[in-house]
Scaffold this motif. Structure first.
Motif, mmCIF file in Angstrom:
data_model
loop_
_atom_site.group_PDB
_atom_site.id
_atom_site.type_symbol
_atom_site.label_atom_id
_atom_site.label_comp_id
_atom_site.label_asym_id
_atom_site.label_seq_id
_atom_site.Cartn_x
_atom_site.Cartn_y
_atom_site.Cartn_z
ATOM 1 N N ILE A 4 -9.788 41.191 23.801
ATOM 2 C CA ILE A 4 -10.441 39.325 23.506
ATOM 3 C C ILE A 4 -10.393 39.551 25.064
ATOM 4 O O ILE A 4 -8.830 39.115 24.507
ATOM 5 N N TYR A 9 -13.464 33.055 23.287
ATOM 6 C CA TYR A 9 -13.614 32.614 21.915
ATOM 7 C C TYR A 9 -13.764 30.978 22.153
ATOM 8 O O TYR A 9 -14.657 30.477 21.835
ATOM 9 N N LEU A 12 -17.560 30.626 23.634
ATOM 10 C CA LEU A 12 -18.568 30.597 22.534
ATOM 11 C C LEU A 12 -18.840 29.514 21.718
ATOM 12 O O LEU A 12 -20.052 29.039 21.912
ATOM 13 N N VAL A 13 -17.779 28.920 21.322
ATOM 14 C CA VAL A 13 -17.442 27.915 20.543
ATOM 15 C C VAL A 13 -17.926 26.449 21.171
ATOM 16 O O VAL A 13 -18.668 25.681 20.838
ATOM 17 N N TRP A 68 -19.260 41.396 17.258
ATOM 18 C CA TRP A 68 -17.906 40.989 18.206
ATOM 19 C C TRP A 68 -17.916 40.417 19.116
ATOM 20 O O TRP A 68 -17.085 40.125 19.576
ATOM 21 N N ALA A 71 -20.814 34.398 18.200
ATOM 22 C CA ALA A 71 -20.231 33.187 17.157
ATOM 23 C C ALA A 71 -21.000 32.492 16.945
ATOM 24 O O ALA A 71 -22.137 32.393 17.068
ATOM 25 N N VAL A 113 -16.822 38.045 26.805
ATOM 26 C CA VAL A 113 -15.645 37.498 25.599
ATOM 27 C C VAL A 113 -15.342 38.838 24.711
ATOM 28 O O VAL A 113 -14.724 39.359 23.918
ATOM 29 N N TYR A 114 -16.167 40.473 25.839
ATOM 30 C CA TYR A 114 -15.130 41.374 24.363
ATOM 31 C C TYR A 114 -15.356 42.469 25.911
ATOM 32 O O TYR A 114 -16.197 42.957 26.103
#
Length: 219
Positions: A4, A9, A12-13, A68, A71, A113-114
Motif C-alpha cells: 500500500i 488512503y 481516497l478519503v 482493496w 474506500a 493506491v494499491y
C-alpha cells in the motif's frame, strides 16, 4: 504480500471528503519477480480522474471489482446493506457490484493506491484457482452479479458485463481450470452446470470478443 503506497488512503478519503461521494476508486499496479504492469490501462474509466460519476456514466468500472483499491462512505455502505459472503473464492465481486450499482456518486482517483503481488506457489489464491470448487464458487458469485446488472436495465452496463464474462474474468477462470484439467472428475458436471447458468444470464458475446474465447465457454 501486497503493498500500500504512502498516502493511498489519504488520497481516497480526501476525495470523498471533498466531493461527498459514496465511494472512491483508485488506480493500481500488479507485479511479480520479473515485471510490473498496470491492468487498468485497458479500462477506459482509468484514463482520467473523475468526480461524482455513476456506473451508468462509466460502465467500465465493472472491469475492476477488487475491494482493496477503494474506500466507501460508511453511511452509504450501511444503508445499502452490503456484506461479504462466506464463499471459497471471489467473495468481493458481489458486494463490489452492489456498491457500484447503488452508489449515487463515485470518484475515480488517479493515484496508485494499491500494488498487488502476483505470487507463484501452491499456497496462493491464484495458484489454487483451477480447482472445481473454486471455479464453481466464482461462477455462482458471477451469476449473482449478472442478476444485479440485469436489474439496472442499462444496455451499456449490460454490454460491459457481457464482455467481462466472455472475454475477461469468465474466460480467464474457465481457461485456467481447463489448463489444469487432466482427466474427468467429480467436479466437472458441477462446473458445467454453474457455467451454463451464468451464460444464460448474460447477453451473447459482442463482436469484440474473439470467436475462440466464446467457443471455449460454450463447449
Amino acid at each position: 504480500d501486497d503493498l500500500i503506497p504512502d498516502g493511498a488512503y489519504a488520497a481516497l478519503v480526501g476525495s470523498l471528503e471533498r466531493s461527498g461521494s459514496d465511494m472512491a476508486v483508485g488506480d493500481y499496479l500488479k507485479f511479480r519477480a520479473v515485471d510490473t504492469w498496470r491492468p487498468t490501462a485497458a479500462m477506459p474509466v482509468f484514463e482520467r480522474p473523475a468526480t461524482g460519476v455513476t456506473l451508468a456514466d462509466e460502465p467500465s468500472l465493472l472491469f475492476s471489482r477488487p475491494c482493496w483499491n477503494r474506500a466507501f462512505r460508511t453511511s452509504f455502505w450501511r444503508d445499502a446493506g452490503i456484506a461479504f459472503p462466506d464463499v471459497p473464492r471471489s467473495n468481493d465481486i458481489v458486494p463490489m457490484v452492489q456498491a457500484l450499482s447503488r452508489a449515487a456518486s463515485i470518484d475515480v482517483v488517479e493515484d496508485i493506491v494499491y500494488v498487488y503481488r502476483e505470487r507463484p506457489g501452491s499456497g496462493s489464491m491464484t495458484a489454487s484457482a483451477g480447482a472445481a470448487t473454486s471455479l464453481v464458487s466464482y461462477l455462482t458469485q458471477e451469476a449473482e452479479c449478472a442478476a444485479l446488472v440485469a436489474a439496472l436495465e442499462d444496455e451499456a452496463v449490460s454490454r460491459v458485463f457481457s464482455d467481462l464474462v466472455w472475454d475477461r474474468d469468465g474466460f480467464v477462470a474457465v481457461n485456467r481450470y481447463l489448463l489444469a484439467w487432466r482427466e474427468p472428475g467429480a467436479g466437472d458436471a458441477e462446473v458445467q452446470a454453474a457455467l451454463g447458468r451464468l451464460l444464460g444470464l448474460v447477453p451473447g458475446p459482442s463482436e469484440s470478443v474473439g470467436p475462440l474465447r466464446a467457443t471455449v465457454l460454450r463447449l
